[in-house]
Design an enzyme around this catalytic site. Sequence first.
Site, PDB file in Angstrom:
ATOM      1  N   LYS A   1       0.831  -1.207   0.000  1.00 14.07           N
ATOM      2  CA  LYS A   1       0.000   0.000   0.000  1.00 14.07           C
ATOM      3  C   LYS A   1       0.870   1.263   0.000  1.00 14.07           C
ATOM      4  O   LYS A   1       0.641   2.179  -0.785  1.00 14.07           O
ATOM      5  CB  LYS A   1      -0.922   0.010   1.238  1.00 14.07           C
ATOM      6  CG  LYS A   1      -1.819  -1.208   1.359  1.00 14.07           C
ATOM      7  CD  LYS A   1      -2.743  -1.122   2.566  1.00 14.07           C
ATOM      8  CE  LYS A   1      -2.034  -1.190   3.912  1.00 14.07           C
ATOM      9  NZ  LYS A   1      -1.441  -2.503   4.243  1.00 14.07           N
TER      10      LYS A   1
ATOM     11  N   ARG B   1      -9.370   0.665   9.232  1.00 16.00           N
ATOM     12  CA  ARG B   1      -8.879  -0.660   9.583  1.00 16.00           C
ATOM     13  C   ARG B   1      -9.899  -1.448  10.385  1.00 16.00           C
ATOM     14  O   ARG B   1      -9.647  -2.612  10.723  1.00 16.00           O
ATOM     15  CB  ARG B   1      -7.628  -0.498  10.440  1.00 16.00           C
ATOM     16  CG  ARG B   1      -6.344  -0.986   9.801  1.00 16.00           C
ATOM     17  CD  ARG B   1      -5.244  -0.758  10.819  1.00 16.00           C
ATOM     18  NE  ARG B   1      -3.997  -1.383  10.480  1.00 16.00           N
ATOM     19  CZ  ARG B   1      -3.053  -0.821   9.739  1.00 16.00           C
ATOM     20  NH1 ARG B   1      -3.240   0.354   9.203  1.00 16.00           N
ATOM     21  NH2 ARG B   1      -1.926  -1.459   9.520  1.00 16.00           N
TER      22      ARG B   1
ATOM     23  N   ARG C   1      11.985  -5.114   4.624  1.00 17.78           N
ATOM     24  CA  ARG C   1      11.698  -3.685   4.442  1.00 17.78           C
ATOM     25  C   ARG C   1      12.636  -2.792   5.249  1.00 17.78           C
ATOM     26  O   ARG C   1      12.939  -3.073   6.397  1.00 17.78           O
ATOM     27  CB  ARG C   1      10.247  -3.402   4.868  1.00 17.78           C
ATOM     28  CG  ARG C   1       9.910  -1.911   4.899  1.00 17.78           C
ATOM     29  CD  ARG C   1       8.452  -1.644   4.825  1.00 17.78           C
ATOM     30  NE  ARG C   1       7.738  -2.051   6.026  1.00 17.78           N
ATOM     31  CZ  ARG C   1       6.401  -1.999   6.124  1.00 17.78           C
ATOM     32  NH1 ARG C   1       5.674  -1.585   5.112  1.00 17.78           N
ATOM     33  NH2 ARG C   1       5.806  -2.383   7.226  1.00 17.78           N
TER      34      ARG C   1
ATOM     35  N   ARG D   1      11.638  -0.972  10.874  1.00 22.39           N
ATOM     36  CA  ARG D   1      10.559  -0.665  11.815  1.00 22.39           C
ATOM     37  C   ARG D   1      10.509  -1.687  12.944  1.00 22.39           C
ATOM     38  O   ARG D   1      10.726  -2.868  12.724  1.00 22.39           O
ATOM     39  CB  ARG D   1       9.212  -0.653  11.079  1.00 22.39           C
ATOM     40  CG  ARG D   1       8.861   0.720  10.503  1.00 22.39           C
ATOM     41  CD  ARG D   1       7.694   0.683   9.560  1.00 22.39           C
ATOM     42  NE  ARG D   1       6.531  -0.037  10.071  1.00 22.39           N
ATOM     43  CZ  ARG D   1       5.377  -0.121   9.415  1.00 22.39           C
ATOM     44  NH1 ARG D   1       5.234   0.475   8.246  1.00 22.39           N
ATOM     45  NH2 ARG D   1       4.364  -0.789   9.912  1.00 22.39           N
TER      46      ARG D   1
ATOM     47  N   ARG E   1       0.208  -8.852  13.551  1.00 24.71           N
ATOM     48  CA  ARG E   1      -0.423  -7.875  12.647  1.00 24.71           C
ATOM     49  C   ARG E   1      -1.297  -8.587  11.617  1.00 24.71           C
ATOM     50  O   ARG E   1      -2.368  -8.097  11.256  1.00 24.71           O
ATOM     51  CB  ARG E   1       0.648  -7.030  11.944  1.00 24.71           C
ATOM     52  CG  ARG E   1       1.264  -5.973  12.873  1.00 24.71           C
ATOM     53  CD  ARG E   1       2.635  -5.529  12.406  1.00 24.71           C
ATOM     54  NE  ARG E   1       2.609  -4.856  11.115  1.00 24.71           N
ATOM     55  CZ  ARG E   1       3.678  -4.732  10.321  1.00 24.71           C
ATOM     56  NH1 ARG E   1       4.843  -5.257  10.677  1.00 24.71           N
ATOM     57  NH2 ARG E   1       3.590  -4.088   9.181  1.00 24.71           N
TER      58      ARG E   1
END
Length: 213
Positions: A13, A89, A128, A161, A172
């Site tokens: 996203k 969400r 990431r 992160r 998550r």
Amino acid sequence: MKVILLGPPGAGKGSLAGLLKEKYRVAHISTGDMLREEIKTGSALGAEIKALITKGALVSDELVTRLVEQRFAHDPDLKKGYMLDGFPRTVKQAQDLDVILTRVGMPLDFALNMEADQALLLKRLTGRRVCRQCGALFHMTNKPPAKEGICDTCGGPLYQRSDDNEATIKERMRVYRESTQPIIDYYAQQNKLKMLDANLDTDVLCQSLAAML
Ligand code: ADP
Ligand code: ZN
């Protein structure tokens, strides 16, 4: 363009939003980014948010909805439209968003459901890296920076992160399936759902989306 980017962590996203933002100059409203900004200020609220994000839990509906509402009152890029990334969400957030969009007179074009294979989602998240200064996204193998640990765009330092570790990613994913997936039906019932195969690369997704507008 007035769209919601919907999909599990790792669907891409944020990467898609980055490309679209350059191309269409619309407001990129990422609640994750806004929450991480609050953490950076060192406030008491930021500390509370950090504890939740680090364990993979959701922040309260009231707080994120208030942040989004404030953006809709101020963001100058809204003239050209918006991309909501990571919001809504929960079904409650989706309902409250409808009220906000009606009030500001900027109804949604559609929500884009981005799904990808579980193994790919995991690979994207664990590799990431993010620029601490400008938020640009990189990946250890898929999209490495020219100079290790340094952002191509602004020269800032890259970091991983705190929620991009395997245990938190698992949580998550669970939270996504439980709390966020139901809003797919919410938009389907409003006839406002479009599908995008998020196994494909971001530039291909960008072209597919362009064809939907
Ligand atoms: P990703 O889509 O990769 O999981 P985000 O940056 O969108 O990452 O979100 C990171 C974290 O921020 C979430 O796990 C959650 O704790 C919090 N968060 C972001 N957006 C929301 C939201 N709309 N409602 C509640 N919590 C949120
Ligand atoms: Zn940068």
